[in-house]
Design an enzyme around this catalytic site. Structure first.
Site, PDB file in Angstrom:
ATOM      1  N   GLY A  41     -16.894  17.556  13.686  1.00 45.99           N
ATOM      2  CA  GLY A  41     -17.662  17.693  14.925  1.00 45.99           C
ATOM      3  C   GLY A  41     -17.270  16.672  15.977  1.00 45.99           C
ATOM      4  O   GLY A  41     -16.835  15.560  15.669  1.00 45.99           O
ATOM      5  N   HIS A  42     -17.409  17.034  17.226  1.00 42.91           N
ATOM      6  CA  HIS A  42     -17.200  16.139  18.361  1.00 42.91           C
ATOM      7  C   HIS A  42     -18.424  16.218  19.275  1.00 42.91           C
ATOM      8  O   HIS A  42     -19.139  17.223  19.288  1.00 42.91           O
ATOM      9  CB  HIS A  42     -15.962  16.554  19.164  1.00 42.91           C
ATOM     10  CG  HIS A  42     -14.668  16.304  18.465  1.00 42.91           C
ATOM     11  ND1 HIS A  42     -13.641  15.567  19.035  1.00 42.91           N
ATOM     12  CD2 HIS A  42     -14.213  16.670  17.242  1.00 42.91           C
ATOM     13  CE1 HIS A  42     -12.618  15.507  18.198  1.00 42.91           C
ATOM     14  NE2 HIS A  42     -12.940  16.185  17.102  1.00 42.91           N
ATOM     15  N   GLU A  43     -18.647  15.178  20.030  1.00 42.97           N
ATOM     16  CA  GLU A  43     -19.704  15.225  21.040  1.00 42.97           C
ATOM     17  C   GLU A  43     -19.342  16.233  22.135  1.00 42.97           C
ATOM     18  O   GLU A  43     -18.184  16.355  22.508  1.00 42.97           O
ATOM     19  CB  GLU A  43     -19.876  13.848  21.684  1.00 42.97           C
ATOM     20  CG  GLU A  43     -20.536  12.818  20.805  1.00 42.97           C
ATOM     21  CD  GLU A  43     -20.782  11.537  21.577  1.00 42.97           C
ATOM     22  OE1 GLU A  43     -21.950  11.153  21.726  1.00 42.97           O
ATOM     23  OE2 GLU A  43     -19.797  10.942  22.055  1.00 42.97           O
TER      24      GLU A  43
END
Length: 222
Positions: free
Chosen positions: A82-84
């Site tokens: 996941g990434h922001e």
């Protein structure tokens, strides 16, 4: 006869590409129940290779129940992928440190980049070839995941889902039957009780299975 030994790696001696999966797992954050098998076209060691972005510092677990059937090419995408998405850039500056860790503002990696929690597969689940399971998904008991599906949200007990993203195709049984099956929880019975009732487990006669289970006692494995 008490059925196959759940602690053997290759329950089919002449088919070395099928394994009782718990006996192959090396990562402490992957937990697999008894009799769950993985059958790979090339090498069963591919299973852990296909649990992707699974970083110990995030603490998320992949938990798989008893008596699941997992086909070749199934992939589990874990929280480390996941990434922001709220900042102007989705780039994970902080993991490279060297001054860029300032963006964390004292947060842990899990706090900074977020986590959807553990990925949990129930009991007696069939996951078809090439399916992908996204992070934090919970797949219910008795569910079927169709070939090449991408599962992005929770799957109810005894549901059949397919597609990208996976959608409900139908339920295998009506709600009352599903409740009765969950109450039986046959996947927690000891091997002797399962062996005594294996023909009924492989039938469509739930009434008879409930009666036999009651007559043969309530011995279970927790």
């Amino acid at each position: 006869m008490h059925g196959p030994d759940p602690n053997t790696l290759h329950p089919l001696p002449h088919h070395r590409k099928l394994v009782f999966l718990k006996n192959l797992i090396t990562r402490p954050n992957i937990i697999v129940g008894d009799y769950t098998y993985y059958d790979d076209f090339e090498d069963p060691a591919n299973f852990e290779r296909d649990v992707l972005y699974h970083f110990e510092f995030l603490g998320d677990k992949l938990i798989i129940g008893n008596f699941c059937a997992i086909a070749s090419g199934v992939k589990f995408i874990m929280n480390g992928g996941g990434h922001e998405t709220k900042p102007l850039s989705t780039y994970p500056f902080a993991i490279f440190r060297a001054g860029w860790e300032v963006v964390t503002e004292g947060l842990t990696a899990a706090e900074k980049y977020g986590t959807k929690g553990d990925t949990v597969v129930g009991h007696d689940v069939w996951i078809g070839h090439g399916a992908t399971i996204m992070p934090g998904v919970r797949i219910g008991n008795g569910a079927i995941i169709a070939t090449m599906s991408v599962v992005t949200k929770d799957v109810p007990d005894y549901a059949i889902v397919g597609g990208n993203p996976a959608q409900l195709i139908r339920k295998r049984f009506d709600d009352m039957t599903i409740a009765r099956l969950n109450a039986l929880a046959w996947w927690n019975w000891d091997a002797e009780k399962i062996t005594r009732n294996v023909q009924l487990l492989n039938s469509i006669d739930l009434d008879a299975l409930e009666k036999a289970a009651s007559d043969s006692g309530s011995s279970t494995v927790q």
